[in-house]
Design an enzyme around this catalytic site. Structure first.
Site, PDB file in Angstrom:
ATOM      1  N   VAL A  20      94.093  50.097  36.256  1.00  0.00           N
ATOM      2  CA  VAL A  20      95.446  50.063  35.693  1.00  0.00           C
ATOM      3  C   VAL A  20      95.925  51.481  35.385  1.00  0.00           C
ATOM      4  O   VAL A  20      97.074  51.843  35.669  1.00  0.00           O
ATOM      5  CB  VAL A  20      95.506  49.172  34.433  1.00  0.00           C
ATOM      6  CG1 VAL A  20      96.906  49.213  33.817  1.00  0.00           C
ATOM      7  CG2 VAL A  20      95.122  47.734  34.765  1.00  0.00           C
ATOM      8  N   CYS A  21      95.041  52.289  34.827  1.00  0.00           N
ATOM      9  CA  CYS A  21      95.401  53.665  34.481  1.00  0.00           C
ATOM     10  C   CYS A  21      95.786  54.467  35.724  1.00  0.00           C
ATOM     11  O   CYS A  21      96.697  55.302  35.687  1.00  0.00           O
ATOM     12  CB  CYS A  21      94.236  54.354  33.772  1.00  0.00           C
ATOM     13  SG  CYS A  21      93.720  53.534  32.253  1.00  0.00           S
ATOM     14  N   THR A  22      95.099  54.217  36.812  1.00  0.00           N
ATOM     15  CA  THR A  22      95.407  54.926  38.061  1.00  0.00           C
ATOM     16  C   THR A  22      96.838  54.618  38.505  1.00  0.00           C
ATOM     17  O   THR A  22      97.584  55.522  38.908  1.00  0.00           O
ATOM     18  CB  THR A  22      94.402  54.526  39.159  1.00  0.00           C
ATOM     19  OG1 THR A  22      93.083  54.890  38.732  1.00  0.00           O
ATOM     20  CG2 THR A  22      94.719  55.235  40.469  1.00  0.00           C
TER      21      THR A  22
END
Length: 210
Positions: A44-46
């Site tokens: 998700v962070c990517t």
């Protein structure tokens, strides 16, 4: 007591992927989208880092500087940026704060023990050119941010500041705004010569902008 709207965003000096910064000096004269993510090399962070980079032009138009943070090191950030660029079809240039000792995450209350004792949740701080905190949002680790909403609230804050108005529910740039009840009709005639539509004495809609 936690950080509140209208508070001066705490200053800090820290290493980032773009070198060491003093936050207030780096931010001077600009709005800031300061956001935390749980960890490098996570899915998700990517996508969030990639989306922020893709929107670089939109942030520039609004005089906004993005600043990311996680409790990883500069070296880890730099390696991960390669993955972000590759998988998200972008070039990430904004700084990401390295906070392995969690000092800044704790200063900004980005660590929520119910989610994790060591990783930051998805916090958002919109900070104005006077270093004042103007908006705070917190997302859980499993849910990515809505970047349309982030741009929308920046537009709303900047419009409110420029024209002395309020923005109704679901407002987007170009829509009508609200004349605050504290502004009398006589004052409004001078301030809003374009006129307004009064749905109620306390609910007056007008157009602003170019």
């Amino acid at each position: 007591m936690g950080l509140r709207l209208g508070d001066i965003a705490p200053n800090f000096e820290v290493d980032t992927t773009n070198g060491k910064i003093n936050f207030h000096d780096w931010a001077k004269g600009s709005w800031v989208f300061f956001f935390s993510h749980p960890a490098d090399y996570t899915p998700v962070c990517t996508t969030e880092m990639g989306r922020t980079a893709q929107l670089n032009g939109e942030f520039d138009k609004r005089n906004v500087k993005p600043l990311g943070l996680s409790t990883d090191t500069v070296e880890e950030h730099l390696g991960w940026i390669n993955d972000v660029n590759e998988t998200q079809n972008t070039t990430l240039t904004f700084p990401i704060v390295a906070d392995p000792d969690k000092k800044i995450a704790e200063l900004y209350e980005m660590i929520h023990p119910g989610e994790s004792e060591t990783a930051a949740v998805r916090s958002v701080f919109i900070i104005d050119p006077n270093h004042k905190i103007r908006l705070v949002m917190t997302y859980p680790m499993s849910v990515g941010r809505n970047f349309d909403e982030i741009l929308r609230v920046i537009d709303a804050l900047q419009t409110s500041d420029k024209y002395g108005v309020a923005c109704p529910a679901d407002w987007t740039k170009g829509n009508q705004v609200i004349i605050p009840p504290s502004v009398t009709d006589e004052q409004a005639k001078e301030k809003f010569p374009q006129g307004w539509k009064a749905l109620k004495p306390y609910l007056r809609l007008t157009d602003v902008g170019e």
